[in-house]
Structure formats: C-alpha cells, structure tokens
Design a protein around this motif. Structure first.
Motif, PDB file in Angstrom:
ATOM      1  N   ILE A 165       0.844  -1.195   0.000  1.00  0.00           N
ATOM      2  CA  ILE A 165       0.000   0.000   0.000  1.00  0.00           C
ATOM      3  C   ILE A 165       0.880   1.246   0.000  1.00  0.00           C
ATOM      4  N   THR A 178       2.295   1.762  -3.347  1.00  0.00           N
ATOM      5  CA  THR A 178       1.286   2.327  -4.249  1.00  0.00           C
ATOM      6  C   THR A 178       1.252   3.842  -4.128  1.00  0.00           C
ATOM      7  N   SER A 213       2.203   6.422  -7.065  1.00  0.00           N
ATOM      8  CA  SER A 213       1.265   7.431  -7.571  1.00  0.00           C
ATOM      9  C   SER A 213       1.831   8.835  -7.414  1.00  0.00           C
ATOM     10  N   ALA A 242       2.123   2.773 -10.004  1.00  0.00           N
ATOM     11  CA  ALA A 242       1.131   2.783  -8.927  1.00  0.00           C
ATOM     12  C   ALA A 242       0.217   1.562  -8.977  1.00  0.00           C
ATOM     13  N   VAL A 243      -0.054   1.064 -10.172  1.00  0.00           N
ATOM     14  CA  VAL A 243      -1.041  -0.004 -10.320  1.00  0.00           C
ATOM     15  C   VAL A 243      -0.490  -1.360  -9.883  1.00  0.00           C
ATOM     16  N   PRO A 248       1.922  -2.258  -7.659  1.00  0.00           N
ATOM     17  CA  PRO A 248       1.943  -2.505  -6.208  1.00  0.00           C
ATOM     18  C   PRO A 248       0.540  -2.656  -5.612  1.00  0.00           C
ATOM     19  N   MET A 249      -0.447  -1.936  -6.191  1.00  0.00           N
ATOM     20  CA  MET A 249      -1.796  -2.047  -5.664  1.00  0.00           C
ATOM     21  C   MET A 249      -2.390  -3.432  -5.927  1.00  0.00           C
TER      22      MET A 249
END
Length: 61
Positions: free
Chosen positions: A14, A17, A21, A36-37, A39-40
């Motif tokens: 998290i 992420t 981002s 960002a995507v 790790p999410m």
C-alpha cells in the motif's frame, strides 16, 4: 505468524502504491501508471489472503 507476515506485506505494498502514484503525479503523468497499479494489485492480493487466513470472531453469542 503467517497472518502478521501477510499484514506487513499488505502495508508495504500500500505504501509502495502511494509512492508510485506520487512519482507519476510529480512527473505530470509522463511515466507509466504501472508504478502505482502494480503494487496495488499485490496489496489487494495479500490483503485478500490475509482476510481469508484470519481467524473468524466467535459468532455464538
């Protein structure tokens, strides 16, 4: 022990992420949103796994 490891991994991904981002926003969107995507996706996977392995509360009250 397994629950704690999964929880820590969820928190780490998290945080990654948010770092990803922020990196995308600092570069005005010229870099890949994958920073960002990805790790999410792992955070969601580990979070789901954590919730499935967590012991349920006693519902016989």
């Amino acid at each position: 022990m397994k629950e704690k490891i999964l929880l820590v991994l969820t928190i780490i991904f998290i945080a990654a992420t948010f770092f990803g981002s922020t990196y995308v926003l600092i570069n005005h969107g010229t870099v890949s949103a994958g920073y960002a995507v990805v790790p999410m996706v792992f955070a969601l996977a580990f979070g789901t796994w954590y919730r499935q392995t967590k012991k349920p509360y006693d519902t016989d009250k």
